[in-house]
Design a protein around this motif. Structure first.
Motif, PDB file in Angstrom:
ATOM      1  N   UNK A   1      -0.466  46.025 -21.505  1.00  0.00           N
ATOM      2  CA  UNK A   1       0.705  45.429 -21.151  1.00  0.00           C
ATOM      3  C   UNK A   1       0.541  44.146 -21.664  1.00  0.00           C
ATOM      4  N   UNK A   2      -0.767  43.289 -21.766  1.00  0.00           N
ATOM      5  CA  UNK A   2      -0.570  41.982 -22.206  1.00  0.00           C
ATOM      6  C   UNK A   2      -1.027  41.906 -23.723  1.00  0.00           C
ATOM      7  N   UNK A   3      -1.089  42.719 -24.451  1.00  0.00           N
ATOM      8  CA  UNK A   3      -1.435  42.785 -25.690  1.00  0.00           C
ATOM      9  C   UNK A   3      -0.394  41.975 -26.620  1.00  0.00           C
ATOM     10  N   UNK A   4      -0.793  41.063 -27.485  1.00  0.00           N
ATOM     11  CA  UNK A   4       0.000  40.280 -28.272  1.00  0.00           C
ATOM     12  C   UNK A   4       1.059  39.267 -27.645  1.00  0.00           C
ATOM     13  N   UNK A   5       0.517  38.838 -26.356  1.00  0.00           N
ATOM     14  CA  UNK A   5       1.030  37.902 -25.603  1.00  0.00           C
ATOM     15  C   UNK A   5       0.677  36.529 -25.791  1.00  0.00           C
ATOM     16  N   UNK A   6       1.187  35.456 -26.103  1.00  0.00           N
ATOM     17  CA  UNK A   6       0.554  34.261 -26.284  1.00  0.00           C
ATOM     18  C   UNK A   6      -0.061  33.988 -24.879  1.00  0.00           C
ATOM     19  N   UNK A   7      -0.978  32.943 -24.975  1.00  0.00           N
ATOM     20  CA  UNK A   7      -1.590  32.174 -23.953  1.00  0.00           C
ATOM     21  C   UNK A   7      -2.224  30.977 -24.155  1.00  0.00           C
ATOM     22  N   UNK A   8      -2.140  29.860 -23.499  1.00  0.00           N
ATOM     23  CA  UNK A   8      -2.547  28.416 -23.887  1.00  0.00           C
ATOM     24  C   UNK A   8      -3.050  28.009 -22.621  1.00  0.00           C
ATOM     25  N   UNK A   9      -4.006  27.157 -22.608  1.00  0.00           N
ATOM     26  CA  UNK A   9      -4.865  26.423 -21.409  1.00  0.00           C
ATOM     27  C   UNK A   9      -4.642  25.034 -21.291  1.00  0.00           C
ATOM     28  N   UNK A  10      -4.756  24.747 -19.867  1.00  0.00           N
ATOM     29  CA  UNK A  10      -4.878  23.131 -19.559  1.00  0.00           C
ATOM     30  C   UNK A  10      -5.606  22.986 -18.319  1.00  0.00           C
ATOM     31  N   UNK A  11      -6.046  21.888 -18.124  1.00  0.00           N
ATOM     32  CA  UNK A  11      -7.350  21.741 -17.171  1.00  0.00           C
ATOM     33  C   UNK A  11      -7.660  20.364 -16.691  1.00  0.00           C
ATOM     34  N   UNK A  12      -8.450  20.338 -15.446  1.00  0.00           N
ATOM     35  CA  UNK A  12      -8.692  19.184 -15.076  1.00  0.00           C
ATOM     36  C   UNK A  12     -10.325  19.175 -14.956  1.00  0.00           C
ATOM     37  N   UNK A  13     -10.946  17.839 -15.126  1.00  0.00           N
ATOM     38  CA  UNK A  13     -12.406  17.939 -14.630  1.00  0.00           C
ATOM     39  C   UNK A  13     -12.575  16.539 -13.837  1.00  0.00           C
ATOM     40  N   UNK A  14     -13.986  16.574 -13.457  1.00  0.00           N
ATOM     41  CA  UNK A  14     -14.168  15.183 -12.521  1.00  0.00           C
ATOM     42  C   UNK A  14     -14.657  14.130 -13.504  1.00  0.00           C
ATOM     43  N   UNK A  15     -15.001  14.478 -14.558  1.00  0.00           N
ATOM     44  CA  UNK A  15     -15.426  13.296 -15.547  1.00  0.00           C
ATOM     45  C   UNK A  15     -15.266  13.521 -17.033  1.00  0.00           C
ATOM     46  N   UNK A  16     -15.375  12.754 -17.890  1.00  0.00           N
ATOM     47  CA  UNK A  16     -15.024  12.781 -19.209  1.00  0.00           C
ATOM     48  C   UNK A  16     -15.756  13.977 -19.889  1.00  0.00           C
ATOM     49  N   UNK A  17     -16.994  13.967 -19.476  1.00  0.00           N
ATOM     50  CA  UNK A  17     -17.757  15.189 -20.375  1.00  0.00           C
ATOM     51  C   UNK A  17     -18.126  16.361 -19.286  1.00  0.00           C
ATOM     52  N   UNK A  18     -17.210  16.602 -18.198  1.00  0.00           N
ATOM     53  CA  UNK A  18     -17.351  17.471 -17.178  1.00  0.00           C
ATOM     54  C   UNK A  18     -16.785  19.000 -17.710  1.00  0.00           C
ATOM     55  N   UNK A  19     -16.280  19.329 -18.642  1.00  0.00           N
ATOM     56  CA  UNK A  19     -16.010  20.595 -19.217  1.00  0.00           C
ATOM     57  C   UNK A  19     -14.570  20.540 -19.782  1.00  0.00           C
ATOM     58  N   UNK A  20     -14.022  19.384 -20.351  1.00  0.00           N
ATOM     59  CA  UNK A  20     -12.848  19.302 -21.323  1.00  0.00           C
ATOM     60  C   UNK A  20     -12.870  20.366 -22.344  1.00  0.00           C
TER      61      UNK A  20
END
Length: 268
Positions: free
Chosen positions: A105-124
């Protein structure tokens, strides 16, 4: 033709990702070429635990279920990092999408990601990178952000976001809020993502028309002697099929000069 539909879906413990999601949604709505809806992932922690964590009150945004996501042509997913990966609330949602995976059902659908981390090098970067298997197994098309904003090249202040998606740095105690540069990057991501989804929807619609042939209203009517109950008389000077001399097509001419020379020698 109906506009393609984009869902902005997020999980936010302290409100940082919710704020980002609002800017993402603003960017998605900018062109008017797509419809957009906002949802949040269901909370899995009990209220007493959230109270001890001093979590922000949950906003009045609909909670999405697994079947609903299949209605979208594209999804922008936001969440805070948990040791460089997605939180349990987001993983629990995707753990419940087995039926969607089985049906494609999700084949071919577009996906994008955004996020928050506690520090500049915490997983951006790793927060998005580690989530890609979920998209890959569903056959979804990951749309990265790239570097569309000049703010992403600045080094004189702490700015969230990377080529993987928009982001914010909340601080180790959560006291920082998304700044105007981070919100601008998030808005750009929404706008760029909507453009990609709209283009793919146009291509997909064109392919469907091509596969189905000319629409019935535009089809050229077929006429034949049989349909009009009239006999077809042969032309007066027409020869029977047996008397028509077969025509041999000319031999193909090679563009290779050596091959042409060999052919000439064969004819000597």
């Amino acid at each position: 033709m109906a506009k393609p539909k984009i869902f902005v879906i997020y999980y936010s413990t302290y409100g940082h990702v919710h704020t980002l999601a609002q800017s993402v949604m603003k960017g998605v709505s900018k062109s008017g070429d797509v419809d957009v809806e906002m949802y949040q992932f269901a909370e899995t922690l009990p209220d007493d635990v959230l109270e001890k964590m001093h979590a922000a009150p949950r906003p009045n945004v609909p909670v999405i279920d697994a079947d609903k996501i299949a209605e979208a042509d594209g999804v922008l997913i936001g969440f805070p990092t948990r040791f460089g990966a997605a939180p349990a609330q987001v993983k629990a949602f995707f753990d419940a999408t087995g039926k969607l995976w089985a049906s494609g059902a999700l084949v071919g659908k577009c996906a994008g990601l955004f996020f928050a981390t506690g520090s500049q090098h915490g997983g951006q970067e790793s927060t998005a990178y580690s989530f890609l298997p979920h998209l890959a197994h569903h056959g979804m098309i990951y749309v990265p952000l790239g570097y569309p904003s000049p703010y992403m090249f600045e080094n004189d202040s702490v700015i969230g976001g990377s080529a993987w998606g928009a982001g914010t740095v909340a601080g180790s105690d959560g006291s920082l809020q998304p700044n105007y540069k981070e919100l601008d990057i998030a808005e750009i991501q929404g706008e760029k993502f909507a453009s990609v989804v709209a283009k793919l929807a146009t291509v997909s619609s064109g392919n469907e028309i091509a596969a189905g042939g000319v629409p019935e209203a535009e089809a050229v009517p077929k006429e034949s002697a049989v349909e009009h109950n009239t006999a077809v008389e042969p032309a007066a000077n027409a020869k029977p099929a047996a008397e028509v001399a077969p025509t041999n097509p000319p031999a193909p001419t090679s563009k290779n000069p050596i091959r042409r020379l060999i052919n000439k020698l064969k004819n000597l």
